[in-house]
Design an enzyme around this catalytic site. Structure first.
Site, PDB file in Angstrom:
ATOM      1  N   HIS A   1       0.718  -1.227  -0.129  1.00 26.47           N
ATOM      2  CA  HIS A   1      -0.080   0.018  -0.149  1.00 26.47           C
ATOM      3  C   HIS A   1       0.876   1.363   0.059  1.00 26.47           C
ATOM      4  O   HIS A   1       0.754   2.369  -0.920  1.00 26.47           O
ATOM      5  CB  HIS A   1      -0.872   0.009   1.270  1.00 26.47           C
ATOM      6  CG  HIS A   1      -1.761   1.193   1.373  1.00 26.47           C
ATOM      7  ND1 HIS A   1      -3.042   1.127   1.423  1.00 26.47           N
ATOM      8  CD2 HIS A   1      -1.543   2.586   1.678  1.00 26.47           C
ATOM      9  CE1 HIS A   1      -3.790   2.121   1.683  1.00 26.47           C
ATOM     10  NE2 HIS A   1      -2.674   3.034   1.667  1.00 26.47           N
ATOM     11  N   GLU A   2       1.920   1.351   0.997  1.00 28.81           N
ATOM     12  CA  GLU A   2       2.837   2.474   1.082  1.00 28.81           C
ATOM     13  C   GLU A   2       3.717   2.576  -0.105  1.00 28.81           C
ATOM     14  O   GLU A   2       4.087   3.861  -0.468  1.00 28.81           O
ATOM     15  CB  GLU A   2       3.452   2.584   2.348  1.00 28.81           C
ATOM     16  CG  GLU A   2       2.579   2.629   3.435  1.00 28.81           C
ATOM     17  CD  GLU A   2       1.901   3.686   3.513  1.00 28.81           C
ATOM     18  OE1 GLU A   2       2.124   4.625   3.200  1.00 28.81           O
ATOM     19  OE2 GLU A   2       0.443   3.581   4.224  1.00 28.81           O
TER      20      GLU A   2
ATOM     21  N   HIS B   1       2.022   4.329  -3.125  1.00 27.10           N
ATOM     22  CA  HIS B   1       2.040   5.789  -2.799  1.00 27.10           C
ATOM     23  C   HIS B   1       3.431   6.234  -3.175  1.00 27.10           C
ATOM     24  O   HIS B   1       3.462   7.557  -3.867  1.00 27.10           O
ATOM     25  CB  HIS B   1       1.760   6.220  -1.314  1.00 27.10           C
ATOM     26  CG  HIS B   1       0.582   5.986  -0.853  1.00 27.10           C
ATOM     27  ND1 HIS B   1      -0.691   6.592  -1.366  1.00 27.10           N
ATOM     28  CD2 HIS B   1      -0.218   5.441   0.209  1.00 27.10           C
ATOM     29  CE1 HIS B   1      -1.746   6.205  -0.950  1.00 27.10           C
ATOM     30  NE2 HIS B   1      -1.468   5.541  -0.009  1.00 27.10           N
TER      31      HIS B   1
END
Length: 384
Positions: free
Chosen positions: A67-68, A71
């Site tokens: 998820h990170e 980003h």
């Protein structure tokens, strides 16, 4: 959020883990192995439950890291610098340097994380469906189903329109697009975060007092974190608006008084403490900064040890210093000021020579002047 240890680099971005991850990892693994899996799939061995709980917790954090990383990758593609990724108690954070250049970039950077979590949830959900159709109803199905549900839940929670969640960034992008005012958009998202945090605290306390369990306290803790983070974001947004266009060299104290790292604390107190008005002095060697000593650090040295303690022993070390260049935008420096507990930055030239120092009071004065500038009425042409 500081990383306690580094895992390496992914997509060119340093990845670290804070010690607080161990707390949530243990809670997840224990909750699954000791409660959820035994209730849903009885008559298995304790070893099987333990292995299943550990495996589910590990894969969950791998998904959180994905998820990170998403980003970070999209942020880099949109021109931002990513200093690192840190996993901690409340999930993860990608440390971005600077701001998205337009609402579209904000939308892409913020939206990709929940999308990745949703895709991960769908992936494990598909595996769970295949296992169920094949008649495999054991622990493996339980692990897949839990991973599917937790990742979908993570995606849904993150798109709630409240800062500092990804949904708060999406809300900011929408308001920014509609109004053309990034500061106003940031304030709206931050206040939405405050409202969500208050609701979670209220719901969590109600659940705990109703006897539902300690899960209510966890909700309240998340709400408390959201309120604190939202408040910080609003203050940063207002300060960022006031400081827009101001460079580091415009506010720094040039050519500050320096001291030698070999000087004792006693000599510093006797000859420097009252001779100079500054509460922080850089330590230099051949004009290059090697540390930073402050009054707070000096006060921590007992009087009977000052003659035998050097400034180098109590100073903020060279690898902890926050360095900036005179031409750098002050807004880009602000997020880095927390990297050293002293809250100051040293300004250096291209060849590493000390040029100045920036303190919290310098920032405060710049914000005050910037606020006066942004609040001035627009001049109008004289009649005729």
């Amino acid at each position: 959020m500081k990383a306690s240890f580094r895992l390496g680099r992914i997509a060119g971005v340093p990845v670290g883990v804070n010690w607080s991850v161990l707390v949530i990892f243990a809670l997840i693994a224990w909750g699954l192995a000791a409660n959820q899996f035994p209730r849903s799939y009885p008559d298995r061995s304790p070893v099987a439950y333990t292995l299943a709980g550990l495996a589910a917790a590990v894969v969950f954090f791998v998904g959180l890291l994905a998820h990170e990383v998403s980003h970070a990758v999209v942020a880099k593609r949109n021109g931002l610098t990513v200093d690192g990724i840190t996993l901690w108690l409340f999930g993860g954070v990608a440390e971005l340097k600077g701001e998205p250049r337009d609402p579209g970039a904000e939308l892409r950077i913020s939206g990709v994380g929940p999308l990745v979590s949703l895709l991960i949830g769908a992936f494990f959900g598909a595996i769970a469906v295949v296992l169920a159709l094949a008649g495999q109803g054991g622990l493996l199905l339980g692990v897949m189903a839990w991973l599917a549900g937790i990742n979908v839940l993570l995606a849904v929670f993150n798109v709630l329109p409240a800062a500092p969640l990804d949904g708060g960034r999406l809300l900011r992008a929408a308001v920014w697009k509609a109004t053309g005012d990034r500061t106003r958009a940031s304030v709206v998202a931050a206040r939405a975060g405050w409202v969500l945090g208050a609701l979670l605290i209220g719901l969590g306390l109600w659940q705990f007092l109703s006897g539902v369990g300690f899960g209510g306290l966890w909700l309240a803790l998340i709400g408390w974190f959201l309120i604190g983070a939202a408040g910080v974001e609003e203050r940063q947004a207002r300060a960022g608006s006031a400081l827009r266009g101001i460079r580091v060299g415009d506010v720094m104290t040039p050519q500050p008084q320096t001291a030698s790292a070999d000087m004792t604390v006693a000599d510093f107190v006797d000859h420097y403490l009252f001779a100079y008005r500054h509460s922080a002095l850089p330590l230099t060697a051949e004009g290059r900064p090697t540390g930073l000593v402050t009054l707070d650090r000096v006060r921590g040295v007992p009087a009977d040890r000052r003659a035998s303690t050097t400034l180098a022993e109590v100073a903020c070390r060279a690898d902890q210093l926050v360095l900036a260049q005179p031409g750098e935008q002050l807004n880009d420096l602000l997020p880095r000021l927390s990297e050293c507990a002293d809250g100051r930055a040293l300004v250096v030239t291209d060849n590493g020579q000390l040029a100045g120092i920036i303190s919290p009071s310098d920032i405060s004065r710049a914000v005050q002047r910037g606020s006066l500038r942004t609040n001035q009425p627009t001049p109008t042409a004289p009649p005729g």
